[in-house]
Enzyme design. Structure first.
Site, short mmCIF file in Angstrom:
data_model
loop_
_atom_site.label_atom_id
_atom_site.label_comp_id
_atom_site.label_asym_id
_atom_site.label_seq_id
_atom_site.Cartn_x
_atom_site.Cartn_y
_atom_site.Cartn_z
N ASP A 6 -14.00 11.80 4.99
CA ASP A 6 -12.93 10.82 5.21
C ASP A 6 -13.19 10.02 6.49
O ASP A 6 -12.27 9.66 7.20
CB ASP A 6 -11.59 11.57 5.31
CG ASP A 6 -10.40 10.62 5.27
OD1 ASP A 6 -10.54 9.52 4.71
OD2 ASP A 6 -9.34 10.99 5.80
N CYS A 21 3.75 12.73 3.78
CA CYS A 21 4.68 13.07 2.70
C CYS A 21 3.88 13.81 1.63
O CYS A 21 2.74 13.44 1.34
CB CYS A 21 5.31 11.80 2.14
SG CYS A 21 6.45 12.08 0.75
#
Length: 411
Positions: free
Chosen positions: A171, A278
């Site tokens: 990432d 979230c």
């Protein structure tokens, strides 16, 4: 006579080595993502990347891993579980006085750990190939004693260890890691755009090792979402605008982590007590009934971030924020955005005198923060004036029920 490297055997070794390094699964694919380029361009054209300008700047490079590391022939894709024990999903989301931090961020930052493990995997591959090359060289020297050099002319050149080049990514570069993971058989892309695995759900990190060996590739898994749209209907802000398509500008993870400025007012009441990221689209997913807990100590929740009181977090000064979040993914947003996010959550909490007082004491630090503080105070005072009782949104009610019923271990 030298023998060619047994790439099928090497691929099996790579998967075994990967598991011994803590990866739950290892897959291999080629670098061809040309089918993804039109979808990526359409997503960028619609401005779904929001203020993440680097995504537009890198453009189609994300779909061309062989341009990141010239000579790359294969991508070794890995996954590592991160779900901690006692995740306390429902109990945290259901208490508006607590702050909800996305479960991937409760422990140490995963980037360094995965990158180090991938580097070790690459080193093992390199070492193995060097050993094989030395054995081949020894065989060739024995063969040369019996055969004149001229007789070997015209023989095909073998792949030698000195040619091997690899590079780990976690990432940290413009690379479509989910598309590569799907191609490598790690799982399939769910409608929330995350990778799903039928045996492990989606609570795992991904990493890639680019390498210039023509290893045999794995078969992709069949998509198993069927008609289910639970993630789409549960998303608090409607960020999953179509199957497999997320408008980052609406996503709470983007709003609380990537967005540097003010959070659009329309989304603030929908954020509830989510202060960093979230997990709703994962929590509602039926496949996460099969999720596996992590066995990495680094991913265990820090006590101060596990079911934390919002007012306690809001009281941190910058020095404490930096100290507590050292080695954590949370640190990257900085103290100002941390306070911004908590201000919104406090504005969504039931009225308390202590909340209004805490908000007032933070005035004057920064104009952007002040704007969120004033909004939160106005929400608190309006709630006091109407003596409002907290009413859960339908999506949240459904989510809490789903967690308590389907994920009792993690509720």
């Amino acid at each position: 006579m030298a023998h060619p490297l047994d790439l099928n055997q090497l691929a099996q070794h790579i998967k075994q080595w990967g598991q011994s390094l803590g990866f739950q699964q290892v897959g291999i694919c080629d670098t061809d993502l040309t089918a993804e380029e039109p979808r990526l361009q359409a997503w960028l054209d619609k401005q779904y990347h929001g203020e993440m300008a680097w995504m537009a700047r890198h453009g189609m490079l994300r779909a061309r891993p062989h341009e990141l590391l010239p000579g790359t022939l294969r991508v070794i894709s890995v996954r590592m579980n991160y779900l901690p024990a006692k995740a306390a999903f429902a109990s945290t989301l259901n208490n508006p006085e607590l702050g909800y931090v996305s479960r991937y961020a409760l422990g140490r930052d995963y980037h360094k750990l995965l990158r180090q493990r991938l580097k070790k995997l690459g080193d093992q591959i390199q070492h193995y190939c060097l050993e094989q090359n030395n054995l081949d060289r020894h065989d060739l020297e024995l063969h040369d004693l019996e055969q004149h050099d001229s007789e070997r002319q015209g023989q095909p050149e073998q792949h030698t260890a000195s040619e091997i080049n690899f590079r780990p990514f976690v990432d940290s570069a413009p690379i479509m890691e989910r598309s590569l993971a799907a191609k490598a058989g790690i799982g399939w892309v769910g409608k929330h755009s995350l990778i799903l695995n039928r045996d492990a759900g989606s609570w795992f990190f991904l990493g890639e090792l680019l390498i210039d060996l023509p290893l045999p590739v794995d078969k992709p898994q069949e998509e198993q979402c069927g008609r289910c749209v639970a993630c789409m209907t549960t998303c608090p802000t409607g960020a999953i605008v179509a199957p497999y398509t997320v408008d980052a500008r609406r996503c709470i993870s983007y709003l609380t982590i990537e967005l540097e400025g003010a959070i659009p007012e329309e989304f603030r009441p929908l954020m509830g007590n989510r202060i960093y990221g979230c997990d709703d689209c994962q929590l509602i997913c039926p496949w996460n009934r099969f999720s596996q807990l992590t066995d990495e100590d680094d991913f265990s929740p820090r006590a101060v971030l596990h079911t934390p009181q919002l007012l306690d977090l809001f009281a941190w000064n910058e020095e404490k924020f930096l100290r507590v979040t050292e080695g954590s993914a949370i640190r990257r947003i900085g103290h100002l955005r941390w306070l911004r996010n908590i201000s919104v959550a406090l504005g969504n909490a039931p009225y308390l005198d202590s909340i209004v007082l805490a908000l007032e004491t933070r005035r004057g630090l920064h104009p952007m923060l002040d704007e969120h503080i004033e909004w939160a105070i106005s929400q608190q005072l309006a709630r006091r004036a109407t003596q409002a009782v907290e009413v859960q949104l339908p999506q949240k009610k459904r989510l809490i029920r789903a967690i308590e019923k389907g994920l009792p271990r993690d509720a």
